[in-house]
Design a protein around this motif. Structure first.
Motif, mmCIF file in Angstrom:
data_model
loop_
_atom_site.group_PDB
_atom_site.id
_atom_site.type_symbol
_atom_site.label_atom_id
_atom_site.label_comp_id
_atom_site.label_asym_id
_atom_site.label_seq_id
_atom_site.Cartn_x
_atom_site.Cartn_y
_atom_site.Cartn_z
ATOM 1 N N VAL A 120 10.560 3.074 -10.381
ATOM 2 C CA VAL A 120 11.250 3.447 -8.761
ATOM 3 C C VAL A 120 12.392 3.587 -8.844
ATOM 4 O O VAL A 120 13.444 2.515 -9.188
ATOM 5 N N LYS A 121 13.201 4.707 -8.318
ATOM 6 C CA LYS A 121 14.530 4.808 -8.309
ATOM 7 C C LYS A 121 14.867 5.467 -6.936
ATOM 8 O O LYS A 121 13.860 6.353 -6.392
ATOM 9 N N GLN A 122 16.087 5.383 -6.612
ATOM 10 C CA GLN A 122 16.306 5.795 -5.155
ATOM 11 C C GLN A 122 17.643 6.479 -5.022
ATOM 12 O O GLN A 122 18.474 6.234 -5.953
ATOM 13 N N MET A 123 17.899 7.211 -3.926
ATOM 14 C CA MET A 123 19.408 7.841 -3.957
ATOM 15 C C MET A 123 20.054 6.884 -3.081
ATOM 16 O O MET A 123 19.534 6.066 -2.397
ATOM 17 N N PRO A 124 21.521 7.123 -3.111
ATOM 18 C CA PRO A 124 22.298 6.361 -2.230
ATOM 19 C C PRO A 124 21.792 6.289 -0.949
ATOM 20 O O PRO A 124 21.145 7.229 -0.445
ATOM 21 N N PRO A 125 22.478 5.143 -0.048
ATOM 22 C CA PRO A 125 21.973 5.146 1.495
ATOM 23 C C PRO A 125 22.572 6.581 2.200
ATOM 24 O O PRO A 125 23.310 7.438 1.696
ATOM 25 N N CYS A 126 22.116 6.650 3.600
ATOM 26 C CA CYS A 126 22.345 7.658 4.350
ATOM 27 C C CYS A 126 23.746 8.184 4.445
ATOM 28 O O CYS A 126 23.630 9.721 4.450
ATOM 29 N N HIS A 127 24.611 7.302 4.622
ATOM 30 C CA HIS A 127 26.184 8.026 4.960
ATOM 31 C C HIS A 127 26.683 8.426 3.560
ATOM 32 O O HIS A 127 27.366 9.469 3.688
ATOM 33 N N GLU A 128 26.258 7.912 2.517
ATOM 34 C CA GLU A 128 26.853 8.457 1.125
ATOM 35 C C GLU A 128 26.093 9.656 0.835
ATOM 36 O O GLU A 128 26.438 10.673 0.405
ATOM 37 N N HIS A 129 24.588 9.773 1.434
ATOM 38 C CA HIS A 129 24.127 11.219 0.906
ATOM 39 C C HIS A 129 24.578 12.205 1.734
ATOM 40 O O HIS A 129 24.802 13.532 1.095
ATOM 41 N N VAL A 130 24.585 12.064 2.981
ATOM 42 C CA VAL A 130 25.210 13.082 4.043
ATOM 43 C C VAL A 130 26.623 13.516 3.347
ATOM 44 O O VAL A 130 26.808 14.661 3.475
ATOM 45 N N TYR A 131 27.497 12.593 3.125
ATOM 46 C CA TYR A 131 28.890 12.939 2.447
ATOM 47 C C TYR A 131 28.747 13.953 1.409
ATOM 48 O O TYR A 131 29.349 14.799 1.390
ATOM 49 N N THR A 132 28.116 13.525 0.505
ATOM 50 C CA THR A 132 27.933 14.347 -0.888
ATOM 51 C C THR A 132 27.134 15.712 -0.468
ATOM 52 O O THR A 132 27.725 16.541 -1.038
ATOM 53 N N GLN A 133 26.171 15.420 0.514
ATOM 54 C CA GLN A 133 25.563 16.851 0.876
ATOM 55 C C GLN A 133 26.663 17.870 1.619
ATOM 56 O O GLN A 133 26.456 18.953 1.101
ATOM 57 N N ARG A 134 27.375 17.488 2.216
ATOM 58 C CA ARG A 134 28.486 18.239 2.961
ATOM 59 C C ARG A 134 29.403 18.947 2.003
ATOM 60 O O ARG A 134 29.702 19.953 2.032
ATOM 61 N N ARG A 135 29.779 17.985 1.092
ATOM 62 C CA ARG A 135 30.739 18.633 0.192
ATOM 63 C C ARG A 135 30.042 19.335 -0.711
ATOM 64 O O ARG A 135 30.839 20.454 -1.147
ATOM 65 N N TYR A 136 28.719 19.201 -1.322
ATOM 66 C CA TYR A 136 28.334 20.218 -1.911
ATOM 67 C C TYR A 136 28.128 21.514 -1.351
ATOM 68 O O TYR A 136 28.348 22.439 -1.885
ATOM 69 N N MET A 137 27.596 21.384 -0.255
ATOM 70 C CA MET A 137 27.491 22.371 0.722
ATOM 71 C C MET A 137 28.676 23.373 1.042
ATOM 72 O O MET A 137 28.554 24.596 0.666
ATOM 73 N N ARG A 138 29.837 22.660 1.050
ATOM 74 C CA ARG A 138 31.174 23.523 1.176
ATOM 75 C C ARG A 138 31.498 24.239 -0.178
ATOM 76 O O ARG A 138 31.777 25.286 -0.414
ATOM 77 N N ALA A 139 31.129 23.266 -1.264
ATOM 78 C CA ALA A 139 31.420 23.880 -2.765
ATOM 79 C C ALA A 139 30.528 25.308 -2.788
ATOM 80 O O ALA A 139 30.989 26.361 -3.434
ATOM 81 N N GLU A 140 29.336 24.921 -2.537
ATOM 82 C CA GLU A 140 28.225 26.265 -2.683
ATOM 83 C C GLU A 140 28.776 27.564 -1.835
ATOM 84 O O GLU A 140 28.954 28.515 -2.422
ATOM 85 N N LEU A 141 29.061 27.250 -0.485
ATOM 86 C CA LEU A 141 29.545 28.353 0.259
ATOM 87 C C LEU A 141 30.814 28.839 -0.229
ATOM 88 O O LEU A 141 31.307 30.025 -0.349
ATOM 89 N N GLY A 142 31.697 28.140 -0.732
ATOM 90 C CA GLY A 142 33.194 28.579 -1.274
ATOM 91 C C GLY A 142 32.997 29.344 -2.797
ATOM 92 O O GLY A 142 33.554 30.363 -2.702
ATOM 93 N N ALA A 143 31.746 28.897 -3.560
ATOM 94 C CA ALA A 143 31.536 29.630 -4.729
ATOM 95 C C ALA A 143 30.782 31.031 -4.336
ATOM 96 O O ALA A 143 31.269 32.102 -4.772
ATOM 97 N N LEU A 144 30.148 31.339 -2.919
ATOM 98 C CA LEU A 144 29.543 32.451 -2.820
ATOM 99 C C LEU A 144 30.814 33.208 -2.181
ATOM 100 O O LEU A 144 30.952 34.365 -2.316
ATOM 101 N N TRP A 145 31.788 32.950 -1.567
ATOM 102 C CA TRP A 145 33.063 33.554 -1.065
ATOM 103 C C TRP A 145 33.907 34.049 -2.002
ATOM 104 O O TRP A 145 34.375 35.079 -2.141
ATOM 105 N N LYS A 146 33.869 33.454 -3.231
ATOM 106 C CA LYS A 146 34.664 33.735 -4.332
ATOM 107 C C LYS A 146 34.014 34.606 -5.315
ATOM 108 O O LYS A 146 34.682 35.187 -5.997
ATOM 109 N N ALA A 147 32.704 35.068 -4.996
ATOM 110 C CA ALA A 147 32.073 36.002 -6.080
ATOM 111 C C ALA A 147 32.781 37.161 -5.861
ATOM 112 O O ALA A 147 33.082 37.770 -4.920
#
Length: 464
Positions: A298-325
């Motif tokens: 059994v393994k788990q992801m970090p708690p909600c505030h860490e999860h959302v923070y990492t999620q938003r940073r990855y989302m911005r990185a994904e959109l940024g990579a799309l813009w730079k294509a």
């Protein structure tokens, strides 16, 4: 039904989607407002195969319904980048339309656009629990699509990458969703002894981590019966609506991981492995527990505030990579990990369950003392869930009083743990996760704006 329909939009492209089984969706459409011709349909996605539903639509009917969603939107006033979700129930046509209205550049002009899904009105009860999941996924697809439109590229390819998986998701949920009412006889809690189906410590960790991650878990294994038994067991700790957003594994094949489901069973391939999509897991609204029934881990992801923070940073990185294509052919697939100069995601997002609890441990010790085959265990489970819910409400009220309803920061975590009898970190995590579902953003408010790793966070909490 086609009588009285407006003429077909010129050059409407159509994509037929092959799905396994009957898809409850009739079609999905992308339409835009033309300043000269009015609402026009740009693309239609329709499931392939013989129609298995009472309502059948031709291309002209689909065009008419798509046009209906844009009527009256010419004077739409919304913030830049806003996506409005509208729900149309057309009883006279026997259909339901869910439309996401947004602005985007098309053919050099700024247009009002609509991405819509059309389903029979008879499927409304089936779709409603899954509405938030579908909308969240389509919204992010629109974010990427607006960038593609801004660059003058074809938005259809970006939308297709999310619409097809959603059709596959709804098709799988039609046949393998967990029912609202679960018979405890089909779960581990019906066994004579806790060791009949699985090791005692494994079951304890699985349920505890499941509750600590807001009821979101994936159960992976090679035996479909064993996987589904654990899935049903974990779903006992969810609400009836959340159970309808959970999915059993497929005995003659394997579903892919789907973002947004609460509990889902997944089968390993013939080599005994399962490829976990990083992006889809990170984009789930809540952190997730990973349970392997073959090796009892059994393994788990970090708690909600860490999860959302990492999620938003990855989302911005994904959109940024799309813009730079540099071109339309350079769009990165969802399997590629997006990185930039300031953010490199940690691919090892699952951690061991570090915090022991007393709530689940006490429940398991006592529930197996009751005689199986009667309704006693079901009643005891209901009382346990009611206890957790009341503790979550009490925690929210405690924080409201201490912070004057959010007017000042919360600085008395040690007092909260003592006053509410949550001195065990595992107990605190379980009640905090339940409270997070009642009041979104609670973790970020309590633990402050700095986002520590889990190990650092535990050190910080000891100072309160």
């Amino acid at each position: 039904m086609s009588s009285g329909c407006p003429p077909q939009s010129p050059a409407v492209a159509k994509t037929e989607v092959a799905v396994d089984g009957a898809c409850p969706l009739l079609a999905a459409t992308f339409a835009y407002w033309d300043n000269i011709l009015g609402p026009r349909v740009r693309h239609i996605w329709a499931p392939r195969g013989p129609p298995a539903l009472a309502v059948q639509l031709g291309d002209g009917d689909i065009t008419f319904l798509a046009n209906h969603t844009l009527n009256g939107e010419i004077l739409r006033s919304a913030e830049s980048g806003a996506v409005d979700v509208k729900f149309f129930v057309l009883s006279e046509k026997g259909v339901v339309i869910v439309s996401l209205i947004f602005d985007g550049e098309l053919k050099g002009d700024r247009n009002t656009c609509a991405l819509s899904v059309i389903l029979p009105q008879a499927e409304l009860g089936f779709y409603l629990p899954l509405h938030a999941i579908c909308v969240d996924r389509l919204k992010h697809s629109i974010r990427k699509g607006r960038i593609w439109m801004q660059k003058g590229y074809n938005i259809v390819s970006v939308l297709t990458s999310e619409i097809i998986p959603i059709m596959e998701l709804l098709s799988s949920m039609k046949t393998h969703s967990v029912p609202e009412d679960i018979d405890i006889k089909d779960t581990v809690l019906h066994d004579d002894d806790i060791g009949d189906s699985c090791h005692e410590d494994f079951l304890h960790k699985a349920i505890s981590s499941h509750l600590q991650t807001c009821g979101c878990s994936m159960v992976v294994g090679s035996n479909p019966d064993k996987v589904n038994k654990i899935v049903r067991t974990l779903c006992l700790f969810l609400t009836p609506t959340e159970r309808r957003c959970s999915r059993l594994c497929k005995s003659d094949g394997s579903f892919s991981y789907d973002t947004g489901l609460f509990v889902q069973g997944l089968l390993k391939d013939s080599t005994g492995s399962f490829v976990l999509p990083f992006r889809q897991v990170l984009y789930s609204p809540y952190p997730t527990t990973h349970i392997d029934v073959d090796v009892n881990t059994v393994k788990q992801m970090p708690p909600c505030h860490e999860h959302v923070y990492t999620q938003r940073r990855y989302m911005r990185a994904e959109l940024g990579a799309l813009w730079k294509a540099a071109g339309e052919d350079d769009v990165l697939p969802d399997t590629v990990i997006h990185t930039d100069e300031t953010f490199t995601p940690d691919l090892n997002i699952f951690q061991d369950v570090m915090h022991k609890d007393t709530l689940v441990m006490g429940f398991l010790d006592e529930v197996f003392l009751l005689k199986p085959g009667l309704s006693l265990r079901s009643t005891y489970l209901a009382q346990f869930l009611l206890l957790l819910h009341r503790k979550a409400l009490t925690l929210l009220k405690y924080i409201e009083d201490e912070t004057q309803k959010g007017k000042k920061p919360f600085r008395s975590l040690r007092s909260l743990k003592t006053d509410l009898d949550l001195t065990s970190e595992g107990d605190l995590n379980i009640i905090m996760a339940l409270a997070e579902k009642l009041k979104s953003g609670l973790h970020s408010f309590v633990f402050g704006k700095p986002f520590y790793t889990s190990v650092q966070e535990r050190d910080v909490l000891m100072g309160f």
